[in-house]
Design a protein around this motif. Sequence first.
Motif, PDB file in Angstrom:
ATOM      1  N   LYS A  46      -6.970 -15.998  26.513  1.00  0.00           N
ATOM      2  CA  LYS A  46      -7.416 -17.390  26.503  1.00  0.00           C
ATOM      3  C   LYS A  46      -8.680 -17.513  25.667  1.00  0.00           C
ATOM      4  O   LYS A  46      -9.785 -17.712  26.170  1.00  0.00           O
ATOM      5  CB  LYS A  46      -7.640 -17.876  27.934  1.00  0.00           C
ATOM      6  N   THR A  82      -0.945 -19.434  20.241  1.00  0.00           N
ATOM      7  CA  THR A  82       0.017 -20.061  21.153  1.00  0.00           C
ATOM      8  C   THR A  82       0.696 -21.236  20.490  1.00  0.00           C
ATOM      9  O   THR A  82       1.914 -21.407  20.613  1.00  0.00           O
ATOM     10  CB  THR A  82      -0.694 -20.533  22.432  1.00  0.00           C
ATOM     11  N   ILE A 105       5.949 -17.262  27.859  1.00  0.00           N
ATOM     12  CA  ILE A 105       4.612 -17.258  27.260  1.00  0.00           C
ATOM     13  C   ILE A 105       3.614 -17.194  28.409  1.00  0.00           C
ATOM     14  O   ILE A 105       3.703 -17.966  29.363  1.00  0.00           O
ATOM     15  CB  ILE A 105       4.359 -18.531  26.438  1.00  0.00           C
ATOM     16  N   MET A 106       2.705 -16.275  28.308  1.00  0.00           N
ATOM     17  CA  MET A 106       1.779 -16.062  29.406  1.00  0.00           C
ATOM     18  C   MET A 106       0.367 -16.028  28.866  1.00  0.00           C
ATOM     19  O   MET A 106       0.119 -15.464  27.805  1.00  0.00           O
ATOM     20  CB  MET A 106       2.138 -14.727  30.051  1.00  0.00           C
ATOM     21  N   ARG A 107      -0.527 -16.648  29.597  1.00  0.00           N
ATOM     22  CA  ARG A 107      -1.930 -16.594  29.188  1.00  0.00           C
ATOM     23  C   ARG A 107      -2.673 -15.682  30.132  1.00  0.00           C
ATOM     24  O   ARG A 107      -2.525 -15.770  31.355  1.00  0.00           O
ATOM     25  CB  ARG A 107      -2.545 -18.009  29.213  1.00  0.00           C
ATOM     26  N   GLN A 108      -3.484 -14.819  29.562  1.00  0.00           N
ATOM     27  CA  GLN A 108      -4.221 -13.815  30.315  1.00  0.00           C
ATOM     28  C   GLN A 108      -5.177 -14.469  31.320  1.00  0.00           C
ATOM     29  O   GLN A 108      -5.751 -15.516  31.039  1.00  0.00           O
ATOM     30  CB  GLN A 108      -5.064 -13.002  29.342  1.00  0.00           C
ATOM     31  N   ASP A 109      -5.359 -13.823  32.459  1.00  0.00           N
ATOM     32  CA  ASP A 109      -6.272 -14.385  33.456  1.00  0.00           C
ATOM     33  C   ASP A 109      -7.643 -13.728  33.400  1.00  0.00           C
ATOM     34  O   ASP A 109      -8.484 -13.984  34.247  1.00  0.00           O
ATOM     35  CB  ASP A 109      -5.674 -14.276  34.853  1.00  0.00           C
ATOM     36  N   ARG A 169      -4.459  -3.725  30.795  1.00  0.00           N
ATOM     37  CA  ARG A 169      -4.272  -4.746  31.836  1.00  0.00           C
ATOM     38  C   ARG A 169      -3.343  -5.841  31.343  1.00  0.00           C
ATOM     39  O   ARG A 169      -2.498  -6.340  32.079  1.00  0.00           O
ATOM     40  CB  ARG A 169      -5.616  -5.343  32.243  1.00  0.00           C
ATOM     41  N   ASN A 188       0.163  -4.497  31.388  1.00  0.00           N
ATOM     42  CA  ASN A 188       0.694  -4.395  32.756  1.00  0.00           C
ATOM     43  C   ASN A 188       1.015  -5.765  33.329  1.00  0.00           C
ATOM     44  O   ASN A 188       2.036  -5.941  33.990  1.00  0.00           O
ATOM     45  CB  ASN A 188      -0.301  -3.670  33.660  1.00  0.00           C
ATOM     46  N   SER A 189       0.125  -6.728  33.093  1.00  0.00           N
ATOM     47  CA  SER A 189       0.373  -8.081  33.599  1.00  0.00           C
ATOM     48  C   SER A 189       1.673  -8.616  33.033  1.00  0.00           C
ATOM     49  O   SER A 189       2.498  -9.185  33.757  1.00  0.00           O
ATOM     50  CB  SER A 189      -0.755  -9.022  33.181  1.00  0.00           C
ATOM     51  N   THR A 217       5.273  -8.821  35.635  1.00  0.00           N
ATOM     52  CA  THR A 217       5.686 -10.165  36.036  1.00  0.00           C
ATOM     53  C   THR A 217       6.948 -10.612  35.322  1.00  0.00           C
ATOM     54  O   THR A 217       7.536 -11.615  35.699  1.00  0.00           O
ATOM     55  CB  THR A 217       4.573 -11.182  35.747  1.00  0.00           C
ATOM     56  N   ARG A 266       9.472 -20.566  29.262  1.00  0.00           N
ATOM     57  CA  ARG A 266       8.581 -20.744  30.416  1.00  0.00           C
ATOM     58  C   ARG A 266       7.163 -20.431  29.983  1.00  0.00           C
ATOM     59  O   ARG A 266       6.914 -19.460  29.277  1.00  0.00           O
ATOM     60  CB  ARG A 266       8.972 -19.805  31.559  1.00  0.00           C
ATOM     61  N   TYR A 291       3.289 -19.809  31.401  1.00  0.00           N
ATOM     62  CA  TYR A 291       2.483 -19.544  32.600  1.00  0.00           C
ATOM     63  C   TYR A 291       1.055 -19.277  32.179  1.00  0.00           C
ATOM     64  O   TYR A 291       0.808 -18.601  31.183  1.00  0.00           O
ATOM     65  CB  TYR A 291       2.978 -18.309  33.340  1.00  0.00           C
ATOM     66  N   LEU A 317      -1.859 -17.305  33.764  1.00  0.00           N
ATOM     67  CA  LEU A 317      -2.108 -16.413  34.907  1.00  0.00           C
ATOM     68  C   LEU A 317      -3.388 -16.762  35.650  1.00  0.00           C
ATOM     69  O   LEU A 317      -3.542 -16.411  36.816  1.00  0.00           O
ATOM     70  CB  LEU A 317      -2.167 -14.955  34.425  1.00  0.00           C
ATOM     71  N   SER A 318      -4.315 -17.444  34.988  1.00  0.00           N
ATOM     72  CA  SER A 318      -5.539 -17.796  35.715  1.00  0.00           C
ATOM     73  C   SER A 318      -5.269 -18.859  36.779  1.00  0.00           C
ATOM     74  O   SER A 318      -6.103 -19.108  37.638  1.00  0.00           O
ATOM     75  CB  SER A 318      -6.623 -18.262  34.744  1.00  0.00           C
ATOM     76  N   LEU A 363       8.205  -9.551  41.416  1.00  0.00           N
ATOM     77  CA  LEU A 363       6.913 -10.165  41.097  1.00  0.00           C
ATOM     78  C   LEU A 363       7.071 -11.153  39.937  1.00  0.00           C
ATOM     79  O   LEU A 363       7.663 -10.828  38.917  1.00  0.00           O
ATOM     80  CB  LEU A 363       5.882  -9.084  40.730  1.00  0.00           C
ATOM     81  N   ARG A 386      -0.619  -6.848  39.036  1.00  0.00           N
ATOM     82  CA  ARG A 386      -0.500  -7.175  37.607  1.00  0.00           C
ATOM     83  C   ARG A 386      -1.336  -6.223  36.768  1.00  0.00           C
ATOM     84  O   ARG A 386      -0.969  -5.880  35.647  1.00  0.00           O
ATOM     85  CB  ARG A 386      -0.952  -8.618  37.368  1.00  0.00           C
TER      86      ARG A 386
END
Lengths: 375, 612
Positions: free
Chosen positions: A133, A141, A165-169, A197, A200-201, A205, B93, B95, B97-98, B223, B344
Amino acid sequence: MALPRPLRRTNSITFVLAGLLTIGFLIFIFSPSPNASGLSTAKRKLTNAASHPLSPPTAPFVKQDTSLEAVNKPPPVVHYHLNNVTTTADPIGNQETVLILTPLARFYQEYWNNLLALSYPHHLIALGFIIPKTKEGNAATISLQAAIASTQTGPEAKRFASIIIMRQDFDPPLQSQDEAERHKKENQKARRAAMSRARNSLLFTTIGPSTSWVLWLDADIIETPPTLIQDLASHDKPVIVPNCLQRFTNDQGKADTRPYDYNSWQDSQQAQDMAANMAPDDIILEGYNDMATYRTLMAMTADKSDNRDINAVIALDGVGGTALLVKAEVHRDGAMFPPFAFYHLMETEGFAKMARRLGWGCWGLPNYFVYHYNE
Amino acid sequence: MNRHNAYINGHKGFSSRESGNLSISPHRFRPQSQPALRRRRQLLVRLGIAATCSFLLIFLIFPSFRTPFMTALSLGLLAPAVEGPELPLETVRYYDLSNSDGTARGWEREERVLMCAPLRDAETHLPMFFGHLHNFTYPHHLIDLAFLVSDSKDNTLNLLNELLTELQNDPDPKQPYGEISVIEKDFGQKVNQDVESRHGFAAQASRRKLMAQARNWLLSAALRPTHSWVYWRDVDVETAPFTILEDLMRHNKDVIVPNVWRPLPDWLGGEQPYDLNSWQESETALALADTLDEDAVIVEGYAEYATWRPHLAYLRDPYGDPDMEMEIDGVGGVSILAKANVFRAGVHFPAFSFEKHAETEGFGKMAKRMGFSVVGLPHYTVWHLYEPSVDDIRHMEEMEQERRNRENEEKERAERMKKIKEEFNDPGSEWEKDKNVIDGISQQEEQIRKEHDAAMADKEAKDQEPGDKSSKESTETGSKDTKDTKEPADAKSGDSKASKDAKDTKDTKSAEAEDAEDTKESSNAKDTKEVKKDEKVSKDAKDAKEDTTPKSSKDGKDTKDAKEVKDDTVSKNTKSTKENKEDVDTKDAKDTKKTADGKEGKDKKDVKDKVA
């Protein structure tokens, strides 16, 4: 005044003709197309799709009615037969699904084009992206979403089964733009931990219950053979990695290639001795002069001649993540990318170590090339 | 407009005719245009009707056209058939994650929880587990359930499916859960499942690794990016607070476990710490770990690895603050709540030896290694089902053996008591009978003594004989019984004594028989001796019993109680024997009658006197 006149003369025959014409048109329009591939793919996609949005992300889901009744309907009980998920040398014949995972920081159209050119049936491919992010991530993105939109509304055969599509936390570790700073060993560790990380995330998931193979493909891999997945899978190895090179223009102004990924290696006694004398949290890094490991690097053993044996296989102790095909069961058993010093290794090298601790071997194809982007 | 003006200014309207014509000109054109419009509309309607008719015709004649038409209609445009019809599928999709980071008050932020339960041959526990599911207070639609059914030989899968379908179709809208995944995967029995090997120390490591593998497969398949929390729950939890998810969540820790105890039958002490896998690391254990080879796994609860770790389970205070936290390093798997970002980040259940630990303990270690907080609640207790483990079964077998022994002893004792009673009471009643008979006889005798002296003597002899036989028989059976009881009695030391006892009783019986021939006075004295002997016998028996039951103090008590009871009965018997002394005399007298026929008359006189 000219229009109503012929209409006024209409009689029953006109209507009959009109009706016949309509029927003819409709028959023409709705008659099944000769190849019928589009329809069958669609049907297959429908049967593979989940009936509820709460479902594994590797498969598409049927859009829900927005009516209240449908929204309130509880999700069904779904059985997944993992005994039937195979990973064989003939992945297309066995309809094995592949999950292509990419930690994305910058979007290259060449990457996407290369992805689209893969000859593996796209309805068996799911894509997963994880994007930090940051400002750069947001830009990536947007370009990624544009590319996805055009692909997923384009020809049916080119559409992928599902895209995540995933955004890192978590924030990526602060990187100074200074080249020396970025390559300091201590920073290198934090960078690789964050990368682990992210990997793995993304992995845990998205892998879901139906994935057979996981292909790790870096966002800056812009050229691979279109049969990449089949070729790597045909060796039927738990973890297999091709050799990653980079195209460049050499001093003579000619196109040339140079080795890029140094993380695929066979261990050396020196490196093991070094590890034995290290503090538990220290890691061995490849490519630093004060840390000569004397490992056998796969990138250096590449045979670039035209008549090379592309199927040559060597056993590896560490693997790189630029392009990496892994049987899903290796990940399911728990092999992940350690964000800490695991036997003084991290990320993909640590993954190789962990896979071997779990009883899975790692292999490399020194003469099978994929190409990294050259800035 | 013109007409209006004309009406308002009257003269103007009538003055000029041409203007009037102009003003009404729209009236002249309107009727012309209307039929044209109408005709056009009519045409459109007819065309529409024709189109629908043709559609219907097509549908009637070619049913196969119905589906493409419907899909085409749903999209609102006629897509060319070559490209294939659009599907109502969502393939992309997105997402962030935050948005799925766990917080202390997850139920308010609608955080999704993944609840994982690995199952193997768990048919018997499922109804109980679903009872718990019905009772959870965390909003059900936010909980996704994931089950892994592996290597089950019983009806687990069908029952699970049945119960889940029932749960999802519950009329109460608050009951159904979110996504439900049942994952079927067999790992094969790498470990021999017989009792010894399963709980043998050597098999522990590979068993734990296999379980870790199952957990990892379940997690990786279930998960999702939307999950904020992951809750691991064993199906054999018997009692747990309904609010457990909220209770654990409130601590806002990365990994948190409650204390796990189990209720026990009273004879095992009522309750017992169950989960010994939640512990704090100790220096001893670390030192021990350094000495072990790479693949070794330290398992708690075996003498081979004395780790001296503080266990969460042993720190429980039933009245302690349930919110008290304790930092731990290894966790047990009965009930783990962890933030999804722990998994995760890559923390999993090592199916290899990770820092000399595997499965949940390795999970705790790895989470610690990655800098996550791992916490246990020593005073917040979840009760595991009391399901005898192999150790317990062995223990229970011992207990069962003891119980059986005790039962045998009780049986033996009861028989002994019966025998004693027979020895003392039965003759008494017989003597009573005899007395009555004698009373009757004596009365009769008084009446017709002189006339039928000889005849009476015969009669008496006849009456006496069967009674005597029966008393002899009873003593014989008594001694036989004691012989029988010798055989089943397991204790060897008791055996010889019992046989001695039996001999003793035989001796006493033979002595009795001898006594019967003696005179009244001497027999009285001997009778009291006999009683003493019997007391000795019973004491011997007691000793024998004590030898056979040295194992538990409770048993000891039981036998003591039994002794007391016995003593009572013995003393009663002695009392009754004393009371019966005179009757004994009469018996003796009868016996003497039998033996000496000639002296009958005299004896009877004596008897009569005594009775009188």
